[in-house]
Scaffold this active site. Structure first.
Site, short mmCIF file in Angstrom:
data_model
loop_
_atom_site.label_atom_id
_atom_site.label_comp_id
_atom_site.label_asym_id
_atom_site.label_seq_id
_atom_site.Cartn_x
_atom_site.Cartn_y
_atom_site.Cartn_z
CD GLU A 152 15.90 -28.91 85.59
OE1 GLU A 152 16.93 -28.97 85.84
OE2 GLU A 152 15.04 -28.09 85.65
CE1 TYR A 164 13.41 -23.62 76.07
CE2 TYR A 164 13.24 -25.84 76.73
CZ TYR A 164 12.55 -24.46 76.80
OH TYR A 164 11.59 -24.32 77.60
#
Length: 204
Positions: A152, A164
């Site tokens: 998260e 990411y």
């Protein structure tokens, strides 16, 4: 995803109560082997990576405080529990010139490697440390037969999200009010882990 980890954590807590000696059998940190311990960063310096121990807890707390406006989401007590008793947790730390400058925490549960925390001291950001730590976690997850990486990230943290995505993570659902304190939303991101046999189309 969150429900699965909550259910696993409840099971682990019942196991923790029977004592540290018994749960140490099969501890992930004791059986895993790093694919590499040194890497050259963008600026030419050598970073060393190793599995964290309880002796590294003060440094992990310090890095969090430097990264999160003086607070440590995972305090020393929680980290000691993770490192000593959580059989499926793995923490890696990165050092430059004998100074710990970054860490990553991960849970390996039911085929999924879930990144719980990743932080780099502000003065050493944008130099490849987070990228290297995540690539190492991915390789270790593959070694352990995991099929997915997950995490998260704050919806406002565009820099982390870009990293990411560069590593192949895809955005998922938004979790409303996920973070304690300011109740900011979190973006769930995940990435499938392709093993060599999946890439080449046969079992090696």
């Amino acid at each position: 995803m969150l429900r699965k980890f909550r259910e696993w954590l409840e099971t682990e807590q019942s196991i923790w109560s029977i004592g540290e000696q018994q749960v140490s059998n099969g501890n992930l940190a004791e059986i895993i082997r790093l694919s590499a311990v040194k890497q050259t960063l963008k600026d030419g310096r050598i970073v060393e990576v190793r599995i964290a121990t309880v002796d590294d807890i003060p440094d992990i707390v310090r890095i969090q405080e430097l990264s999160y406006n003086g607070t440590a989401p995972w305090n020393a007590t929680a980290l000691e529990h993770e490192i000593k008793r959580n059989r499926r947790a793995l923490y890696l730390i990165a050092s430059l010139e004998s100074q710990t400058v970054a860490f990553v925490g991960t849970w390996f549960v039911e085929g999924e490697a879930h990144i719980t925390n990743l932080a780099v001291v502000p003065t050493e950001r944008q130099k490849g440390l987070a990228y290297y730590l995540l690539k190492e976690i991915e390789q270790l997850a593959e070694q352990q037969g995991m099929h997915q990486l997950s995490l998260e990230v704050r919806v406002s943290n565009a820099t982390a999200q870009n990293l990411y995505r560069k590593l192949g993570f895809k955005a998922g659902k938004v979790k409303k009010g996920y973070y304690a304190g300011d109740h900011e939303d979190a973006l769930e991101m995940s990435k499938p882990i392709l093993r060599k046999r999946d890439i080449h189309g046969f079992n090696e």
